[in-house]
Design a protein around this motif. Sequence first.
Motif, PDB file in Angstrom:
ATOM      1  N   LYS A   1      -3.085  10.755  36.613  1.00 47.93           N
ATOM      2  CA  LYS A   1      -2.467   9.634  35.896  1.00 47.93           C
ATOM      3  C   LYS A   1      -1.535   8.812  36.782  1.00 47.93           C
ATOM      4  O   LYS A   1      -0.581   8.199  36.307  1.00 47.93           O
ATOM      5  CB  LYS A   1      -1.757  10.117  34.634  1.00 47.93           C
ATOM      6  CG  LYS A   1      -2.697  10.825  33.680  1.00 47.93           C
ATOM      7  CD  LYS A   1      -1.974  11.371  32.477  1.00 47.93           C
ATOM      8  CE  LYS A   1      -2.942  12.059  31.575  1.00 47.93           C
ATOM      9  NZ  LYS A   1      -2.906  13.477  31.616  1.00 47.93           N
TER      10      LYS A   1
ATOM     11  N   THR B   1      -5.829   7.254  28.679  1.00 47.62           N
ATOM     12  CA  THR B   1      -6.850   7.777  29.572  1.00 47.62           C
ATOM     13  C   THR B   1      -8.207   7.758  28.888  1.00 47.62           C
ATOM     14  O   THR B   1      -8.363   8.289  27.790  1.00 47.62           O
ATOM     15  CB  THR B   1      -6.506   9.237  29.975  1.00 47.62           C
ATOM     16  OG1 THR B   1      -5.193   9.258  30.538  1.00 47.62           O
ATOM     17  CG2 THR B   1      -7.498   9.776  30.974  1.00 47.62           C
TER      18      THR B   1
ATOM     19  N   ARG C   1      -9.785  11.606  25.006  1.00 47.96           N
ATOM     20  CA  ARG C   1      -9.910  12.966  24.464  1.00 47.96           C
ATOM     21  C   ARG C   1      -8.848  13.124  23.386  1.00 47.96           C
ATOM     22  O   ARG C   1      -7.684  12.809  23.607  1.00 47.96           O
ATOM     23  CB  ARG C   1      -9.665  14.022  25.539  1.00 47.96           C
ATOM     24  CG  ARG C   1     -10.674  14.008  26.639  1.00 47.96           C
ATOM     25  CD  ARG C   1     -11.893  14.880  26.288  1.00 47.96           C
ATOM     26  NE  ARG C   1     -12.717  15.091  27.456  1.00 47.96           N
ATOM     27  CZ  ARG C   1     -13.830  14.399  27.718  1.00 47.96           C
ATOM     28  NH1 ARG C   1     -14.236  13.462  26.899  1.00 47.96           N
ATOM     29  NH2 ARG C   1     -14.516  14.651  28.801  1.00 47.96           N
TER      30      ARG C   1
ATOM     31  N   SER D   1      -0.143  10.860  23.004  1.00 46.85           N
ATOM     32  CA  SER D   1      -0.241  12.275  22.651  1.00 46.85           C
ATOM     33  C   SER D   1       0.399  13.122  23.739  1.00 46.85           C
ATOM     34  O   SER D   1       0.787  12.618  24.798  1.00 46.85           O
ATOM     35  CB  SER D   1      -1.701  12.671  22.471  1.00 46.85           C
ATOM     36  OG  SER D   1      -2.379  12.570  23.713  1.00 46.85           O
ATOM     37  N   ALA D   2       0.472  14.399  23.515  1.00 44.30           N
ATOM     38  CA  ALA D   2       1.102  15.307  24.477  1.00 44.30           C
ATOM     39  C   ALA D   2       0.425  15.267  25.841  1.00 44.30           C
ATOM     40  O   ALA D   2       1.078  15.379  26.869  1.00 44.30           O
ATOM     41  CB  ALA D   2       1.093  16.731  23.934  1.00 44.30           C
ATOM     42  N   SER D   3      -0.887  15.076  25.880  1.00 47.42           N
ATOM     43  CA  SER D   3      -1.597  15.076  27.161  1.00 47.42           C
ATOM     44  C   SER D   3      -1.521  13.741  27.890  1.00 47.42           C
ATOM     45  O   SER D   3      -1.722  13.688  29.095  1.00 47.42           O
ATOM     46  CB  SER D   3      -3.061  15.466  26.943  1.00 47.42           C
ATOM     47  OG  SER D   3      -3.696  14.510  26.130  1.00 47.42           O
ATOM     48  N   SER D   4      -1.243  12.670  27.187  1.00 52.01           N
ATOM     49  CA  SER D   4      -1.139  11.338  27.805  1.00 52.01           C
ATOM     50  C   SER D   4       0.027  10.576  27.193  1.00 52.01           C
ATOM     51  O   SER D   4      -0.147   9.539  26.563  1.00 52.01           O
ATOM     52  CB  SER D   4      -2.440  10.558  27.609  1.00 52.01           C
ATOM     53  OG  SER D   4      -3.457  11.075  28.394  1.00 52.01           O
ATOM     54  N   ARG D   5       1.205  11.100  27.373  1.00 49.63           N
ATOM     55  CA  ARG D   5       2.380  10.530  26.735  1.00 49.63           C
ATOM     56  C   ARG D   5       2.671   9.084  27.177  1.00 49.63           C
ATOM     57  O   ARG D   5       3.058   8.253  26.369  1.00 49.63           O
ATOM     58  CB  ARG D   5       3.602  11.408  26.995  1.00 49.63           C
ATOM     59  CG  ARG D   5       4.761  11.054  26.096  1.00 49.63           C
ATOM     60  CD  ARG D   5       5.758  12.136  25.880  1.00 49.63           C
ATOM     61  NE  ARG D   5       5.295  13.433  25.468  1.00 49.63           N
ATOM     62  CZ  ARG D   5       4.942  13.774  24.223  1.00 49.63           C
ATOM     63  NH1 ARG D   5       4.953  12.886  23.279  1.00 49.63           N
ATOM     64  NH2 ARG D   5       4.580  15.004  23.947  1.00 49.63           N
TER      65      ARG D   5
ATOM     66  N   LYS E   1      -7.423  12.655  38.289  1.00 46.36           N
ATOM     67  CA  LYS E   1      -6.906  12.823  36.924  1.00 46.36           C
ATOM     68  C   LYS E   1      -5.425  13.199  36.858  1.00 46.36           C
ATOM     69  O   LYS E   1      -4.994  13.919  35.971  1.00 46.36           O
ATOM     70  CB  LYS E   1      -7.748  13.851  36.154  1.00 46.36           C
ATOM     71  CG  LYS E   1      -9.202  13.451  36.057  1.00 46.36           C
ATOM     72  CD  LYS E   1     -10.028  14.451  35.320  1.00 46.36           C
ATOM     73  CE  LYS E   1     -11.477  13.981  35.330  1.00 46.36           C
ATOM     74  NZ  LYS E   1     -12.357  14.846  34.611  1.00 46.36           N
TER      75      LYS E   1
END
Length: 140
Positions: free
Chosen positions: A61, A95, A104, A87-91, A59
Amino acid sequence: MQKQEFRSIHPMIQQHISYARSQALARRTTVVICSSESFVQCEKNKWHKGMIIFTDRNKNKQIDDGELILLKTEKKINYGSLTWIGSASSRDVITLQGDTGLPRGSPGSFYYCGHHNFDNNTRYKIGRMATLNKETTEKC
């Protein structure tokens, strides 16, 4: 030519999301979609060149030893630009989780912006259920 290119964007994104989702569920592991020009590693902001879909067991990326590249797709976008704002977690990537096949939270949106015909400027928002919603936009 731009209109033909524009018409191909929505089905291409939808196919990649559907494939990645089905692979996440079937393999019960995180699957990532990222942009790439080299098709060896993820590269930022190369969506107009191509995409890689891969398993991401740790995880982080990134494609690491032991992780499978499931699909490489070359996409030459010449009459516009294709960008991703996540988003901030998957700029920089999309995912999909192995337990649900879903992202998510709210993953983000693709933007296709025509170089000459601005009527084709479109936002492709990926929803929480991995659905793809299309709307015209002025943001380019």
